[in-house]
Design a protein around this motif. Structure first.
Motif, PDB file in Angstrom:
ATOM      1  N   ALA A   1       0.844  -1.206   0.000  1.00  0.00           N
ATOM      2  CA  ALA A   1       0.000   0.000   0.000  1.00  0.00           C
ATOM      3  C   ALA A   1       0.875   1.251   0.000  1.00  0.00           C
ATOM      4  N   ARG A   2       1.989   1.226   0.777  1.00  0.00           N
ATOM      5  CA  ARG A   2       2.913   2.371   0.795  1.00  0.00           C
ATOM      6  C   ARG A   2       3.528   2.595  -0.582  1.00  0.00           C
ATOM      7  N   ILE A   3       3.895   1.509  -1.237  1.00  0.00           N
ATOM      8  CA  ILE A   3       4.502   1.625  -2.571  1.00  0.00           C
ATOM      9  C   ILE A   3       3.490   2.177  -3.567  1.00  0.00           C
ATOM     10  N   ARG A   4       2.255   1.692  -3.485  1.00  0.00           N
ATOM     11  CA  ARG A   4       1.218   2.188  -4.409  1.00  0.00           C
ATOM     12  C   ARG A   4       0.948   3.675  -4.175  1.00  0.00           C
ATOM     13  N   ARG A   5       0.965   4.107  -2.909  1.00  0.00           N
ATOM     14  CA  ARG A   5       0.793   5.539  -2.599  1.00  0.00           C
ATOM     15  C   ARG A   5       1.965   6.343  -3.164  1.00  0.00           C
ATOM     16  N   TYR A   6       3.173   5.799  -3.012  1.00  0.00           N
ATOM     17  CA  TYR A   6       4.380   6.470  -3.529  1.00  0.00           C
ATOM     18  C   TYR A   6       4.269   6.656  -5.041  1.00  0.00           C
TER      19      TYR A   6
ATOM     20  N   LEU B   1      24.647  -4.243  -4.906  1.00  0.00           N
ATOM     21  CA  LEU B   1      25.709  -3.410  -4.336  1.00  0.00           C
ATOM     22  C   LEU B   1      25.200  -2.461  -3.255  1.00  0.00           C
ATOM     23  N   GLY B   2      23.874  -2.384  -3.088  1.00  0.00           N
ATOM     24  CA  GLY B   2      23.296  -1.522  -2.056  1.00  0.00           C
ATOM     25  C   GLY B   2      23.596  -0.048  -2.280  1.00  0.00           C
ATOM     26  N   LEU B   3      23.482   0.397  -3.547  1.00  0.00           N
ATOM     27  CA  LEU B   3      23.817   1.779  -3.881  1.00  0.00           C
ATOM     28  C   LEU B   3      22.753   2.747  -3.370  1.00  0.00           C
ATOM     29  N   ASN B   4      23.192   3.955  -3.009  1.00  0.00           N
ATOM     30  CA  ASN B   4      22.223   5.000  -2.652  1.00  0.00           C
ATOM     31  C   ASN B   4      21.667   5.595  -3.950  1.00  0.00           C
ATOM     32  N   LEU B   5      20.708   6.503  -3.827  1.00  0.00           N
ATOM     33  CA  LEU B   5      20.010   7.016  -5.005  1.00  0.00           C
ATOM     34  C   LEU B   5      20.948   7.756  -5.963  1.00  0.00           C
ATOM     35  N   ASP B   6      21.874   8.554  -5.433  1.00  0.00           N
ATOM     36  CA  ASP B   6      22.802   9.284  -6.310  1.00  0.00           C
ATOM     37  C   ASP B   6      23.708   8.336  -7.093  1.00  0.00           C
ATOM     38  N   ASP B   7      24.281   7.348  -6.399  1.00  0.00           N
ATOM     39  CA  ASP B   7      25.150   6.375  -7.074  1.00  0.00           C
ATOM     40  C   ASP B   7      24.359   5.529  -8.068  1.00  0.00           C
ATOM     41  N   ALA B   8      23.110   5.220  -7.709  1.00  0.00           N
ATOM     42  CA  ALA B   8      22.256   4.443  -8.612  1.00  0.00           C
ATOM     43  C   ALA B   8      21.988   5.230  -9.892  1.00  0.00           C
ATOM     44  N   ARG B   9      21.695   6.522  -9.729  1.00  0.00           N
ATOM     45  CA  ARG B   9      21.454   7.365 -10.908  1.00  0.00           C
ATOM     46  C   ARG B   9      22.699   7.448 -11.784  1.00  0.00           C
ATOM     47  N   ASP B  10      23.875   7.541 -11.148  1.00  0.00           N
ATOM     48  CA  ASP B  10      25.123   7.600 -11.913  1.00  0.00           C
ATOM     49  C   ASP B  10      25.357   6.312 -12.694  1.00  0.00           C
TER      50      ASP B  10
ATOM     51  N   TYR C   1      11.719   3.827  -5.118  1.00  0.00           N
ATOM     52  CA  TYR C   1      11.258   3.621  -3.742  1.00  0.00           C
ATOM     53  C   TYR C   1      12.133   2.579  -3.041  1.00  0.00           C
ATOM     54  N   CYS C   2      12.399   1.482  -3.737  1.00  0.00           N
ATOM     55  CA  CYS C   2      13.196   0.397  -3.145  1.00  0.00           C
ATOM     56  C   CYS C   2      14.643   0.827  -2.893  1.00  0.00           C
ATOM     57  N   ILE C   3      15.190   1.655  -3.781  1.00  0.00           N
ATOM     58  CA  ILE C   3      16.550   2.178  -3.574  1.00  0.00           C
ATOM     59  C   ILE C   3      16.562   3.082  -2.344  1.00  0.00           C
ATOM     60  N   GLU C   4      15.571   3.974  -2.248  1.00  0.00           N
ATOM     61  CA  GLU C   4      15.492   4.894  -1.104  1.00  0.00           C
ATOM     62  C   GLU C   4      15.357   4.134   0.215  1.00  0.00           C
ATOM     63  N   GLU C   5      14.640   3.013   0.177  1.00  0.00           N
ATOM     64  CA  GLU C   5      14.429   2.219   1.393  1.00  0.00           C
ATOM     65  C   GLU C   5      15.596   1.283   1.688  1.00  0.00           C
ATOM     66  N   GLY C   6      16.512   1.118   0.725  1.00  0.00           N
ATOM     67  CA  GLY C   6      17.683   0.260   0.937  1.00  0.00           C
ATOM     68  C   GLY C   6      17.372  -1.227   0.896  1.00  0.00           C
ATOM     69  N   PHE C   7      16.350  -1.623   0.140  1.00  0.00           N
ATOM     70  CA  PHE C   7      15.990  -3.040   0.057  1.00  0.00           C
ATOM     71  C   PHE C   7      17.052  -3.828  -0.705  1.00  0.00           C
ATOM     72  N   ASP C   8      17.171  -5.122  -0.369  1.00  0.00           N
ATOM     73  CA  ASP C   8      18.083  -5.988  -1.120  1.00  0.00           C
ATOM     74  C   ASP C   8      17.347  -6.558  -2.331  1.00  0.00           C
ATOM     75  N   ILE C   9      18.089  -7.236  -3.185  1.00  0.00           N
ATOM     76  CA  ILE C   9      17.506  -7.696  -4.453  1.00  0.00           C
ATOM     77  C   ILE C   9      16.383  -8.711  -4.250  1.00  0.00           C
ATOM     78  N   ASP C  10      16.476  -9.561  -3.213  1.00  0.00           N
ATOM     79  CA  ASP C  10      15.419 -10.554  -2.973  1.00  0.00           C
ATOM     80  C   ASP C  10      14.111  -9.861  -2.595  1.00  0.00           C
ATOM     81  N   THR C  11      14.196  -8.874  -1.725  1.00  0.00           N
ATOM     82  CA  THR C  11      12.998  -8.128  -1.322  1.00  0.00           C
ATOM     83  C   THR C  11      12.403  -7.392  -2.511  1.00  0.00           C
ATOM     84  N   VAL C  12      13.263  -6.810  -3.341  1.00  0.00           N
ATOM     85  CA  VAL C  12      12.793  -6.087  -4.526  1.00  0.00           C
ATOM     86  C   VAL C  12      12.041  -7.032  -5.456  1.00  0.00           C
ATOM     87  N   ASN C  13      12.590  -8.209  -5.685  1.00  0.00           N
ATOM     88  CA  ASN C  13      11.923  -9.180  -6.563  1.00  0.00           C
ATOM     89  C   ASN C  13      10.587  -9.645  -5.986  1.00  0.00           C
TER      90      ASN C  13
END
Length: 200
Positions: free
Chosen positions: A14-19, A147-156, A177-189
């Protein structure tokens, strides 16, 4: 199929859908905003008068000009071309170079990184060898979460592969949203699967 105990909570979805609802914009709005951000050259004072009275021309008396009146290049265009040339002359980090540098900085081995990202050895070898390798965006996202990149590194990293996070794409907003929250790849999938989207 993801086991039931791994399914993301209804509250998280629900939080993700609101985002998404708060951040999703129409593609035409995104294009208009990008146009507004483009630098516009301002006409210099008296420029129109100079053009009218041919003051923007020079007589070239050298061997090439032979007394002909040739139009002088506009300063604005010269400036743009000069900045473009300097950007092209600077060697920028390619996706492959940036990815390998980030893996080294993470303390992971190459094997750990590509296995966690779900990439096979042959493909990773291609990435390593081909300096100009152009990946699919999902592969870039997979490495971002491994790699657990933050949003700036991810954008780069995305930019080095020719991509960006688009506010007109639901998938990209989920990734943001998942990058901002720092989720790992399993959680993202798990989240992507629960939202009916293709996993990384």
């Amino acid at each position: 199929m993801i086991p039931p105990h791994k399914t993301p909570s209804a509250e998280l979805l629900a939080r993700i859908r609101r985002y998404i609802a708060e951040h999703l914009r129409d593609a035409s709005d995104v294009i208009e905003e990008a146009k507004r951000k483009l630098p516009r050259s301002k006409p210099r004072q008296f420029e129109d008068g100079r053009r009218h009275y041919s003051m923007g021309r020079e007589v070239h008396k050298g061997p090439k000009g032979l007394g002909k009146i040739l139009p002088r290049m506009e300063v604005g265009l010269d400036g743009i071309l000069s900045r473009l040339k300097s950007k092209l002359d600077k060697p920028s980090e390619t996706f492959s170079e940036r990815l390998l540098r980030l893996i080294d900085a993470s303390g992971m081995t190459d094997v750990e990184a590509y296995k966690r990202a779900g990439v096979d050895r042959k493909l990773f070898s291609k990435i390593r060898i081909d300096r100009n390798y152009h990946p699919k965006s999902r592969l870039v996202y997979a490495f971002i979460f491994v790699l657990g990149l933050n949003l700036d590194d991810a954008r780069d990293l995305l930019a080095s592969a020719g991509y960006s996070i688009s506010p007109a794409s639901e998938f990209d907003l989920v990734m943001q949203y998942c990058i901002e929250e720092g989720f790992d790849i399993d959680t993202v999938n798990e989240i992507l699967y629960a939202l009916g989207m293709d996993v990384l």
